[in-house]
Design an enzyme around this catalytic site. Structure first.
Site, short mmCIF file in Angstrom:
data_model
loop_
_atom_site.label_atom_id
_atom_site.label_comp_id
_atom_site.label_asym_id
_atom_site.label_seq_id
_atom_site.Cartn_x
_atom_site.Cartn_y
_atom_site.Cartn_z
N GLY A 36 0.79 -1.17 -0.06
CA GLY A 36 0.19 -0.06 0.04
C GLY A 36 0.93 1.07 -0.02
O GLY A 36 2.04 1.19 0.47
N LYS A 42 0.13 0.57 6.84
CA LYS A 42 0.79 -0.88 6.97
C LYS A 42 1.38 -1.02 8.30
O LYS A 42 1.10 -2.09 8.95
CB LYS A 42 1.74 -0.96 5.62
N SER A 110 6.05 -1.73 -1.75
CA SER A 110 6.18 -2.81 -2.78
C SER A 110 5.03 -2.50 -4.14
O SER A 110 4.15 -3.03 -4.19
CB SER A 110 5.71 -4.41 -2.27
P1 ADP Z 1 2.58 2.94 6.33
O1 ADP Z 1 3.29 1.99 7.25
O2 ADP Z 1 1.58 2.37 5.41
O3 ADP Z 1 3.42 4.15 5.53
P2 ADP Z 1 1.93 4.21 8.75
O4 ADP Z 1 1.23 3.07 9.47
O5 ADP Z 1 3.18 4.82 9.13
O6 ADP Z 1 1.49 3.96 7.15
O7 ADP Z 1 0.83 5.46 8.86
C1 ADP Z 1 -0.77 5.35 8.75
C2 ADP Z 1 -1.15 6.63 9.44
O8 ADP Z 1 -2.60 6.40 9.20
C3 ADP Z 1 -1.06 6.63 10.98
O9 ADP Z 1 -0.79 7.85 11.62
C4 ADP Z 1 -2.54 6.11 11.44
O10 ADP Z 1 -2.65 6.26 12.84
C5 ADP Z 1 -3.47 6.58 10.49
N1 ADP Z 1 -4.72 5.89 10.59
C6 ADP Z 1 -5.96 6.21 10.39
N2 ADP Z 1 -6.78 5.35 10.14
C7 ADP Z 1 -6.04 4.04 9.97
C8 ADP Z 1 -6.61 2.78 9.77
N3 ADP Z 1 -7.83 2.35 9.72
N4 ADP Z 1 -5.50 1.75 9.76
C9 ADP Z 1 -4.35 2.12 9.80
N5 ADP Z 1 -3.85 3.34 10.08
C10 ADP Z 1 -4.74 4.62 9.86
#
Ligand code: ADP
Length: 200
Positions: A36, A42, A110
C-alpha cells in the site's frame, strides 16, 4: 544462479526441520505481506495485528523499512536494480523466519505487480498478499512523515503515487479499506483471516 564454491557444504539436511519447529511453537510459519501507499497504514496495522496474535501465543516478527533499510539493506538505494535486490533480500530473510515457524508481518510499499511477484516466487504459498487500501488523497491528507509535502515541493523524486506508479493488487488475499475505520477493526479483519492458516 552462480555456482556454489566447492568449500561450502550446506547443513540443511542436518538441521532440525521446519515441521519440528512449527510443532514446538504450535503454529505454522507464514508471511503476511502488506502492500500500500506510504502512510496507508501498513505499519500501524501490523503493530496492532502483532498484539492480537501475541494474545493467542503466536510468535511474530514485523519487517518494515525501519529495521530492513537501516540494517541488512543499508547499502541499497532506490534505483531499479537496488529495489529488486531490496525485495529479494526481504523475501529471503522472511523465508528464514518462516522456516523457523515464525509469522512475519511485512510492511513494504512494494508498488508494482512485478515486485510482489518476485517475492511470491521466493515464498510461494507461504505468502499472502494484503492490500492496505487507502487512497492517495487520504494518505496525502495524513502525511504522517511529511513526505507528501516534500514530494509535492519536488524535493523527493519518483514518489510512489505521484511520479512513480502504484499498481494495486488485482486479486489480493485481503483488501483492507482503512478510510472511516479504526486501526483495531482493520487489524481484526486480518487476524480473523490469518489465524486459521497459522493454527491449522
Ligand atoms: P505505512 O506503514 O503504510 O507507511 P503508517 O502506519 O506509518 O503507514 O501510517 C498510517 C497513519 O494512518 C497513522 O498515522 C495511523 O494512525 C493513520 N490511520 C488512520 N486510520 C487508520 C486505519 N484504519 N488503519 C491504519 N492506519 C490508520
Amino acid at each position: 544462479m552462480s555456482p556454489q564454491p566447492q568449500n561450502i557444504h550446506t547443513t540443511f539436511n542436518r538441521l532440525l526441520q521446519r515441521e519440528d519447529k512449527e510443532a514446538m511453537l504450535n503454529q505454522k510459519g507464514m508471511v503476511v505481506w502488506m502492500t500500500g501507499l506510504s502512510g496507508s497504514g501498513k505499519t500501524t496495522i501490523a503493530v496492532e495485528l502483532e498484539k492480537l496474535l501475541a494474545r493467542k501465543g503466536v510468535l511474530t516478527q514485523v519487517l518494515d523499512g525501519d529495521n530492513i533499510r537501516s540494517g541488512i539493506n543499508s547499502n541499497l538505494g532506490f534505483s531499479d536494480e537496488d529495489r529488486t535486490e531490496n525485495i529479494r533480500r526481504i523475501a529471503e530473510v522472511s523465508k528464514l523466519f518462516v522456516n523457523c515457524g515464525v509469522v512475519t508481518l511485512n510492511c513494504f510499499v512494494s508498488p508494482t505487480k512485478a515486485i510482489r511477484q518476485q517475492a511470491k516466487n521466493i515464498l510461494g504459498d507461504d505468502m499472502v498478499e494484503v492490500f492496505i487500501n487507502t487512497s492517495f488523497e487520504e494518505c496525502e491528507k495524513r502525511d504522517v512523515k511529511g513526505l507528501y509535502a516534500k514530494a509535492r515541493a519536488g524535493e523527493i523524486k519518483n514518489f510512489t503515487g505521484l511520479d512513480a506508479p502504484f499498481e494495486a493488487p488485482e486479486n489480493p488475499f485481503l483488501n483492507i479499506e482503512t478510510v472511516g475505520r479504526s486501526v483495531e477493526e482493520c487489524a481484526k479483519q486480518i487476524f480473523d483471516a490469518v489465524l486459521p492458516l497459522i493454527r491449522k
